[in-house]
Design a protein around this motif. Structure first.
Motif, PDB file in Angstrom:
ATOM      1  N   GLN A 139      62.734  11.368   5.684  1.00 24.27           N
ATOM      2  CA  GLN A 139      62.977   9.972   5.745  1.00 24.27           C
ATOM      3  C   GLN A 139      62.972   9.392   4.318  1.00 24.27           C
ATOM      4  N   ALA A 140      62.307  10.214   3.325  1.00 27.13           N
ATOM      5  CA  ALA A 140      62.386   9.472   2.041  1.00 27.13           C
ATOM      6  C   ALA A 140      63.268  10.150   1.149  1.00 27.13           C
ATOM      7  N   GLY A 141      64.056  10.983   1.411  1.00 23.06           N
ATOM      8  CA  GLY A 141      65.081  11.815   0.800  1.00 23.06           C
ATOM      9  C   GLY A 141      64.184  12.979  -0.159  1.00 23.06           C
ATOM     10  N   VAL A 142      63.161  13.460   0.007  1.00 27.76           N
ATOM     11  CA  VAL A 142      62.234  14.086  -0.803  1.00 27.76           C
ATOM     12  C   VAL A 142      62.222  15.535  -0.162  1.00 27.76           C
ATOM     13  N   ASP A 143      62.125  16.454  -0.990  1.00 27.04           N
ATOM     14  CA  ASP A 143      62.176  18.141  -0.647  1.00 27.04           C
ATOM     15  C   ASP A 143      60.462  18.228  -0.660  1.00 27.04           C
ATOM     16  N   ILE A 144      59.946  19.334   0.124  1.00 23.40           N
ATOM     17  CA  ILE A 144      58.833  19.763   0.265  1.00 23.40           C
ATOM     18  C   ILE A 144      58.678  21.255  -0.389  1.00 23.40           C
ATOM     19  N   MET A 145      58.080  21.445  -1.165  1.00 24.49           N
ATOM     20  CA  MET A 145      58.083  22.865  -1.974  1.00 24.49           C
ATOM     21  C   MET A 145      56.728  23.525  -1.368  1.00 24.49           C
ATOM     22  N   LEU A 146      57.059  24.964  -1.433  1.00 26.82           N
ATOM     23  CA  LEU A 146      56.173  26.007  -0.894  1.00 26.82           C
ATOM     24  C   LEU A 146      55.916  26.920  -2.067  1.00 26.82           C
ATOM     25  N   GLU A 147      54.553  26.977  -2.642  1.00 27.76           N
ATOM     26  CA  GLU A 147      54.622  27.839  -3.955  1.00 27.76           C
ATOM     27  C   GLU A 147      53.549  28.916  -3.614  1.00 27.76           C
ATOM     28  N   PRO A 148      54.015  30.109  -3.578  1.00 26.85           N
ATOM     29  CA  PRO A 148      53.065  31.030  -3.515  1.00 26.85           C
ATOM     30  C   PRO A 148      52.211  31.145  -4.669  1.00 26.85           C
ATOM     31  N   ILE A 149      50.843  31.442  -4.806  1.00 31.99           N
ATOM     32  CA  ILE A 149      50.028  31.349  -5.868  1.00 31.99           C
ATOM     33  C   ILE A 149      49.429  32.836  -5.668  1.00 31.99           C
ATOM     34  N   ASN A 150      49.112  33.295  -7.027  1.00 36.81           N
ATOM     35  CA  ASN A 150      48.365  34.595  -6.944  1.00 36.81           C
ATOM     36  C   ASN A 150      46.982  34.608  -6.608  1.00 36.81           C
ATOM     37  N   PRO A 151      46.398  35.768  -6.008  1.00 39.34           N
ATOM     38  CA  PRO A 151      45.051  35.677  -5.563  1.00 39.34           C
ATOM     39  C   PRO A 151      43.789  36.121  -6.474  1.00 39.34           C
ATOM     40  N   ILE A 152      44.438  36.443  -7.744  1.00 43.40           N
ATOM     41  CA  ILE A 152      43.464  36.655  -8.735  1.00 43.40           C
ATOM     42  C   ILE A 152      43.084  35.252  -9.398  1.00 43.40           C
ATOM     43  N   GLY A 153      43.964  34.462  -9.749  1.00 42.23           N
ATOM     44  CA  GLY A 153      43.591  33.186 -10.179  1.00 42.23           C
ATOM     45  C   GLY A 153      43.157  32.080  -9.025  1.00 42.23           C
ATOM     46  N   MET A 154      43.523  32.349  -7.738  1.00 42.74           N
ATOM     47  CA  MET A 154      43.228  31.509  -6.930  1.00 42.74           C
ATOM     48  C   MET A 154      42.839  32.719  -5.411  1.00 42.74           C
ATOM     49  N   PRO A 155      41.604  33.202  -5.678  1.00 40.95           N
ATOM     50  CA  PRO A 155      41.098  34.052  -4.571  1.00 40.95           C
ATOM     51  C   PRO A 155      41.325  33.214  -3.057  1.00 40.95           C
ATOM     52  N   GLY A 156      42.020  34.046  -2.345  1.00 37.87           N
ATOM     53  CA  GLY A 156      41.702  33.638  -0.786  1.00 37.87           C
ATOM     54  C   GLY A 156      42.836  32.638  -0.504  1.00 37.87           C
ATOM     55  N   TYR A 157      43.763  32.350  -1.295  1.00 37.14           N
ATOM     56  CA  TYR A 157      44.955  31.391  -1.330  1.00 37.14           C
ATOM     57  C   TYR A 157      45.629  32.164  -0.113  1.00 37.14           C
ATOM     58  N   PHE A 158      46.457  31.288   0.771  1.00 36.55           N
ATOM     59  CA  PHE A 158      47.237  31.540   1.953  1.00 36.55           C
ATOM     60  C   PHE A 158      48.343  32.093   1.627  1.00 36.55           C
ATOM     61  N   LEU A 159      49.244  31.659   0.739  1.00 39.73           N
ATOM     62  CA  LEU A 159      50.527  31.939   0.541  1.00 39.73           C
ATOM     63  C   LEU A 159      50.649  32.857  -0.886  1.00 39.73           C
ATOM     64  N   ASN A 160      51.032  34.038  -0.765  1.00 35.71           N
ATOM     65  CA  ASN A 160      50.855  34.687  -2.229  1.00 35.71           C
ATOM     66  C   ASN A 160      52.347  35.320  -2.743  1.00 35.71           C
ATOM     67  N   THR A 161      53.180  35.768  -1.736  1.00 32.91           N
ATOM     68  CA  THR A 161      54.125  36.394  -2.053  1.00 32.91           C
ATOM     69  C   THR A 161      55.493  35.467  -1.727  1.00 32.91           C
ATOM     70  N   GLN A 162      56.547  35.668  -2.613  1.00 33.41           N
ATOM     71  CA  GLN A 162      57.809  35.264  -2.476  1.00 33.41           C
ATOM     72  C   GLN A 162      58.277  35.228  -0.976  1.00 33.41           C
ATOM     73  N   GLN A 163      58.193  36.386  -0.415  1.00 35.07           N
ATOM     74  CA  GLN A 163      58.862  36.878   0.980  1.00 35.07           C
ATOM     75  C   GLN A 163      57.953  35.836   1.858  1.00 35.07           C
ATOM     76  N   GLN A 164      57.099  35.543   1.804  1.00 31.00           N
ATOM     77  CA  GLN A 164      56.309  34.812   2.710  1.00 31.00           C
ATOM     78  C   GLN A 164      56.552  33.584   2.764  1.00 31.00           C
ATOM     79  N   ALA A 165      57.050  32.895   1.558  1.00 28.46           N
ATOM     80  CA  ALA A 165      57.343  31.478   1.506  1.00 28.46           C
ATOM     81  C   ALA A 165      58.553  31.601   1.884  1.00 28.46           C
ATOM     82  N   HIS A 166      59.494  32.565   1.813  1.00 35.46           N
ATOM     83  CA  HIS A 166      61.036  32.326   2.227  1.00 35.46           C
ATOM     84  C   HIS A 166      60.975  32.663   3.731  1.00 35.46           C
TER      85      HIS A 166
END
Length: 260
Positions: free
Chosen positions: A135-162
């Motif tokens: 509605q505001a013309g804004v894009d939502i970004m999904l970023e995979p984050i490595n589990p070493i720097g952020m243990p337990g983060y839900f999204l880790n790989t590019q394919q998961q995000a895609h």
């Protein structure tokens, strides 16, 4: 010509936050990104951007309570309303700051809950956030984050995000491809660029030296070669410099001079 945006949450730590915009502009950056602007009035940030002729190309949605270690809410059971309230708050800033992209953090996966359950909830929340943002013309970004720097983060790989982007099929849901995280989790970075950039599903790139997250001309990833691949692929979006300078921001900008 590749376009780089200084991340004023990680760079220019020598300055008070609101003074970082001027410092970035003085060094030749024409755009910036940041993580969480919510301790400052949007009007004050807007004034700093306008004074320096800067574009703000990315900010993060409210991630929950950072003080207690929360890293996003989108995959957390029972937090959907709070997640979407955080997106609404981010959209207020995006409107005031003419920001086209909001990073919606997935969060830390709670123990004992099947991933399939969290995946369904995550997709529902991303879908709802995207409808608000559209509605505001804004894009939502999904970023995979490595589990070493952020243990337990839900999204880790590019394919998961895609997979999420493809499943939702919404034009304003895209992948925020941070090459720092990609290298740590998967490697083979330029092959992944060649695979994913032509799909049109990547909305923003970020860089940092691996593994210490300093300047991109340090560490194990050969950024000159990466940049040449981006040129070959015709990438014309912004590249966020989300790194922590090793010894002062300006002292480490030699890598960027040809582009600024």
């Amino acid at each position: 010509m590749l376009r780089f945006a200084a991340n004023v949450s990680t760079m220019y730590g020598e300055y008070d936050f609101l003074d970082r915009f001027e410092a970035a502009a003085q060094d030749g950056f024409r755009a910036v990104e940041l993580q969480f602007p919510y301790d400052f009035e949007a009007s004050e940030i807007a004034r700093r951007l306008d004074d320096q002729g800067l574009a703000l190309v990315l900010l993060n949605a409210v991630p929950g309570d950072l003080r207690t270690g929360e890293k996003g809410l989108a995959c957390l059971p029972g937090r959907s309303r709070e997640c979407l309230d955080g997106v609404a708050r981010a959209l207020e800033y995006a409107a005031a700051l003419a920001t086209p992209c909001i990073h919606l953090m997935a969060g830390l996966a709670p123990a004992g809950i099947p991933r399939a359950t969290l995946e369904g909830l995550y997709r529902e929340n991303v879908h709802a956030a995207a409808l608000l943002a559209a509605q505001a013309g804004v894009d939502i970004m999904l970023e995979p984050i490595n589990p070493i720097g952020m243990p337990g983060y839900f999204l880790n790989t590019q394919q998961q995000a895609h997979d999420v982007v493809q499943a939702l099929g919404l034009p304003n849901v895209k992948v925020q491809m941070d090459l720092f995280h990609c290298q740590i989790v998967e490697g083979d970075v330029t092959r992944k660029l060649r695979t994913y950039l032509p799909t049109g599903r990547v909305g923003h790139l970020q860089i940092a030296g691996v593994p210490d997250r300093h300047e991109p001309d340090t560490g194990e990833l050969a950024h000159p070669y990466v940049f040449s691949v981006l040129d070959q692929l015709g990438y014309d979006g912004w590249i966020g410099c989300e790194y922590f300078p090793a010894a002062g921001t300006r002292a480490g900008l030699a890598w960027a001079r040809p582009y600024l």
